[in-house]
Structures are given as C-alpha cells and as structure tokens.
Design a protein around this motif. Structure first.
Motif, PDB file in Angstrom:
ATOM      1  N   UNK A 127       0.633  -1.466  -0.447  1.00 31.03           N
ATOM      2  CA  UNK A 127      -0.230   0.189  -0.420  1.00 31.03           C
ATOM      3  C   UNK A 127       0.974   0.999   0.072  1.00 31.03           C
ATOM      4  N   UNK A 128       0.476   2.775  -0.920  1.00 31.23           N
ATOM      5  CA  UNK A 128       0.843   3.451  -1.252  1.00 31.23           C
ATOM      6  C   UNK A 128       2.658   3.515  -1.484  1.00 31.23           C
ATOM      7  N   UNK A 129       2.573   3.063  -2.647  1.00 27.37           N
ATOM      8  CA  UNK A 129       4.048   2.780  -3.468  1.00 27.37           C
ATOM      9  C   UNK A 129       4.432   4.258  -4.143  1.00 27.37           C
ATOM     10  N   UNK A 130       5.083   4.665  -3.998  1.00 25.71           N
ATOM     11  CA  UNK A 130       5.377   6.159  -4.369  1.00 25.71           C
ATOM     12  C   UNK A 130       6.751   5.245  -5.626  1.00 25.71           C
ATOM     13  N   UNK A 131       7.266   5.835  -6.742  1.00 27.46           N
ATOM     14  CA  UNK A 131       8.373   4.720  -7.557  1.00 27.46           C
ATOM     15  C   UNK A 131       8.666   6.232  -7.953  1.00 27.46           C
ATOM     16  N   UNK A 132      10.339   6.168  -8.421  1.00 24.53           N
ATOM     17  CA  UNK A 132      10.922   7.638  -8.817  1.00 24.53           C
ATOM     18  C   UNK A 132      11.686   7.232  -9.239  1.00 24.53           C
ATOM     19  N   UNK A 133      11.601   6.397 -11.185  1.00 26.97           N
ATOM     20  CA  UNK A 133      12.109   6.066 -12.118  1.00 26.97           C
ATOM     21  C   UNK A 133      12.773   6.162 -13.789  1.00 26.97           C
ATOM     22  N   UNK A 134      14.239   6.070 -13.817  1.00 25.45           N
ATOM     23  CA  UNK A 134      13.976   6.894 -14.814  1.00 25.45           C
ATOM     24  C   UNK A 134      14.085   5.752 -16.529  1.00 25.45           C
ATOM     25  N   UNK A 135      13.590   5.118 -16.430  1.00 22.45           N
ATOM     26  CA  UNK A 135      13.370   4.094 -17.675  1.00 22.45           C
ATOM     27  C   UNK A 135      12.126   3.324 -16.875  1.00 22.45           C
TER      28      UNK A 135
END
Length: 201
Positions: free
Chosen positions: A113-121
């Motif tokens: 629950x409550x997933x935040x992902x910062x990604x480049x690809x």
C-alpha cells in the motif's frame, strides 16, 4: 600502511550481505513495514505482474550526487499485489574488477500500500482500467503540472524498471529469498540516466 585488497573486498561484501539480511529478515515473516530506498544510487526492479488500484504517473526532475537535474517519472499506486518480484542492485567491489549483485526475490504474492516510485526507465506492458485520464496543463516551471496520467486501476506485466528511489507505506513479502552473486552473467539492459545539469554547473 598496505591494504589487502581481497580482504577488504570480502569484509565489504560481508557487511553489505549482513545489512541486506537484516532487512530481509524483517519482511520474510510477512510483516508490514515502511521501506524507503532512496539514495542508494539506483537499482533495478523486475516482476511478472503488478495489479494496482489508484494509479497516477507524472513527469519529474530529480537530483542526486552525480546530477543536479535529470529527467524521470513518478508513479504512485494506492494499493496492489505483485507476482514474481525481483529487486536487485549491482555494486562494483572497491579495488577489484568484481561486481556483486544483491537481490531480494519473492516467489509468492507480495501485497503493498502507498507505493511511490521515482524511475528513469520502464519496459513493460501496461493495461488500464476504463476511466484513464491524461492531463496536459499549460507550460509551467513545475514539470508535474505539465502532463500526467491517472487511472482507477492498472495491470503492469513483464516489467523492468530502473528506479532511483522507492517508498512504500507497507509491504508483505512472503517467500522472500536473499541472494548475492559475484559477477552475474545477466545485466539489466537499461539506458544510462541522462544528466540535464551536472553538479557544480
């Protein structure tokens, strides 16, 4: 004072393995935990299928120790499940030509629950529930306000994600296994992050 490179590499590897093992021991029992993974220099997330509720994605500009600014995207999911999760990071062992891969795998259904992902690809197949919305705002200094995508639900299959930071309010990882591999044969074929503004510029 002379440094025994091999002994240093072994101690370095063992220290990282113990650190990874402590984290894994927390989640192996299916305990819900808060997991921040920012500031580790980027890592790779692979999974067979993610089913999520409450999906949002928007463009972002981030920074790290190497770049004052680089383009990325932020994905947020309220809750969901993941099948076939494999999270790993390759580390170059100092003073050797070796690479050590530390990985956490789960062969059962992970719930979060409550997933935040910062990604480049991102390389994956995405399917959205009906009602997806694309927001395109007026030009602005805030990248987040320029374009975004949202949907009530999302299914992501066969994913490979190069992530720079990941936060989750709670996650259970039954069937978790921790592995370390020296000089893995397979590497994640992901493009290098483009640095829009190097530090000190």
């Amino acid at each position: 004072m002379a440094i025994d490179k091999r002994r240093f590499a072994v101690v370095f590897a063992v220290g990282n393995i113990l650190l990874l093992g402590v984290g894994a021991s927390i989640v192996m029992g299916g305990v819900a935990v808060a997991v921040p993974t920012a500031g580790v220099g980027g890592f790779t997330v692979e999974f067979d299928e993610l089913q999520g509720q409450g999906f949002q994605q928007y463009a972002s500009v981030e920074n790290n120790s190497e770049c004052a600014a680089y383009p990325s995207f932020v994905a947020q999911i309220d809750s969901g499940t993941i099948e076939g999760l494999n999270l790993y990071k390759d580390i170059e062992v100092p003073m050797t030509d070796d690479t050590m891969r530390m990985s956490i795998k789960s062969d059962q259904t992970a719930e979060f629950s409550g997933l935040t992902q910062k990604a480049t690809y991102l390389n994956a197949d995405l399917t959205f529930d009906e009602g997806q919305t694309i927001k395109a705002g007026a030009p602005s200094s805030d990248v987040q306000n320029q374009i975004g995508l949202s949907a009530p639900a999302v299914v992501i299959e066969d994913a490979t994600i190069k992530s720079q930071a990941q936060f989750v309010n709670s996650i259970t990882l039954p069937g978790t296994q921790v592995h370390t591999t020296i000089n893995p044969n397979e590497t994640a074929d992901t493009p290098k992050t483009a640095c829009a503004a190097p530090n000190g510029s």
